[in-house]
Write an enzyme that holds these catalytic residues in place. Structure first.
Site, PDB file in Angstrom:
ATOM      1  N   ASP A 125      47.226  41.657  49.162  1.00  0.00           N
ATOM      2  CA  ASP A 125      45.899  42.164  48.838  1.00  0.00           C
ATOM      3  C   ASP A 125      44.936  41.000  48.626  1.00  0.00           C
ATOM      4  O   ASP A 125      45.354  39.846  48.441  1.00  0.00           O
ATOM      5  CB  ASP A 125      45.999  43.024  47.575  1.00  0.00           C
ATOM      6  CG  ASP A 125      44.660  43.522  47.083  1.00  0.00           C
ATOM      7  OD1 ASP A 125      43.878  44.028  47.902  1.00  0.00           O
ATOM      8  OD2 ASP A 125      44.392  43.389  45.867  1.00  0.00           O
TER       9      ASP A 125
ATOM     10  N   ASP B 284      41.132  41.295  46.820  1.00  0.00           N
ATOM     11  CA  ASP B 284      40.315  41.328  45.604  1.00  0.00           C
ATOM     12  C   ASP B 284      41.133  41.616  44.355  1.00  0.00           C
ATOM     13  O   ASP B 284      41.921  42.561  44.308  1.00  0.00           O
ATOM     14  CB  ASP B 284      39.216  42.380  45.740  1.00  0.00           C
ATOM     15  CG  ASP B 284      38.200  42.000  46.797  1.00  0.00           C
ATOM     16  OD1 ASP B 284      37.626  40.908  46.687  1.00  0.00           O
ATOM     17  OD2 ASP B 284      38.009  42.787  47.742  1.00  0.00           O
TER      18      ASP B 284
ATOM     19  N   ASN C 217      47.361  44.330  43.134  1.00  0.00           N
ATOM     20  CA  ASN C 217      47.063  44.595  41.731  1.00  0.00           C
ATOM     21  C   ASN C 217      46.829  46.080  41.450  1.00  0.00           C
ATOM     22  O   ASN C 217      46.713  46.470  40.288  1.00  0.00           O
ATOM     23  CB  ASN C 217      45.827  43.807  41.287  1.00  0.00           C
ATOM     24  CG  ASN C 217      44.551  44.367  41.892  1.00  0.00           C
ATOM     25  OD1 ASN C 217      44.398  44.389  43.115  1.00  0.00           O
ATOM     26  ND2 ASN C 217      43.635  44.826  41.053  1.00  0.00           N
TER      27      ASN C 217
END
Length: 278
Positions: A97, A99, A208
């Site tokens: 990922d 961001d 996240n």
């Protein structure tokens, strides 16, 4: 593709959710929020109107989603990734990922920004200020040596692609997947790993947001959301774990042991994970 038993899927999902801290919320997200398309229907609010996080790709799982087995869509006729190159033959695939996992971005000026990326929105150029997570360079270089690495973000390409150009100076990412490659499911952009064209027992996702991998929680290595803590060592701490994972026959045995360790007793998941990896 490997089909998970319902109980395994539920347990893995619960474990991954337990590894996450309460997600932060910010302002200007109706304008930014990973450059969310305006024609996408937002999930209904359960209370007073609150803007979603500034650059979070997805919110946390709904309470019901944590207990319910999520049906996985059938794999498409055409996969998202091309055939693996000779260089990556035999390597596992790590989906990473962007961001709050590798970087944090904001429209608000940041004095110590690593990058300033111009992005055109509705005919106007806006400056996006990007902070790199500590140790992201070491993490990416080592991941590139061990795995076939793919960037997969729910952000739009006009933001994420130039950020990836500046972030990945070594050509670690063999492919980049953006918003249009996600599945929109229950108000979240989900990264359906079965659409990659790789054997699921050889795929790991580093993210996240538990909502991003809700179809395949047993393939996930969760990380804490990062915003601006320059003392953070999450990515550095993960390198020895991934070095061991690269030598496994399949990812499930090691990830299940990690999950079992984190969910055992009253141990704090983050602390127990680092103790187990040491």
């Amino acid at each position: 593709a490997r089909a998970a038993f319902p109980s395994q899927t539920v347990r893995a999902s619960q474990c991954n959710v337990s590894l996450k801290k309460q997600r932060h919320r910010g302002i200007l997200s109706s304008f930014f929020c990973c450059f969310r398309d305006y024609n996408v229907e937002a999930p209904p609010a359960s209370g007073p109107s609150v803007l979603p996080p500034l650059v979070e790709e997805n919110g946390g799982l709904q309470k019901g989603d944590q207990r319910q087995v999520i049906p996985i869509p059938s794999p498409p006729a055409k996969y998202l990734l091309p055939e693996a190159t000779v260089l990556d033959y035999g390597k596992k695939c790590v989906v990473i990922d962007l961001d709050e996992t590798l970087v944090h971005s904001s429209f608000k000026p940041i004095s110590n920004a690593d990058f300033i990326v111009p992005v055109e929105i509705d005919g106007t150029i806006h400056q996006v200020y990007v902070l790199k997570r500590p140790h992201v360079d070491e993490f990416l270089q080592r991941m590139g040596q061990l795995f076939e690495c793919v960037l997969f973000t729910a952000s739009l390409a006009k933001y994420a692609d130039p950020v990836a150009d500046l972030l990945d100076r070594w050509g670690v990412f063999r492919a980049r997947l953006f918003r249009e490659s996600c599945v929109f499911h229950r108000g979240n952009y989900v990264k359906d790993l079965s659409r990659l064209g790789r054997e699921l027992s050889k795929v790991i996702i580093v993210d996240n947001s538990p909502a991003s991998y809700i179809f395949h929680p047993e393939n996930a290595v969760p990380v804490q959301s990062w915003f601006d803590d320059m003392t953070d060592t999450e990515l550095l701490d993960l390198i020895p774990f991934f070095e061991g994972l690269s030598r496994e026959d399949d990812v499930y045995s090691m990830l299940h042991r990690l999950c079992d360790r984190c969910c055992d007793g009253q141990l704090a998941c983050q602390g127990s994970r680092r103790e187990w990896m040491a």
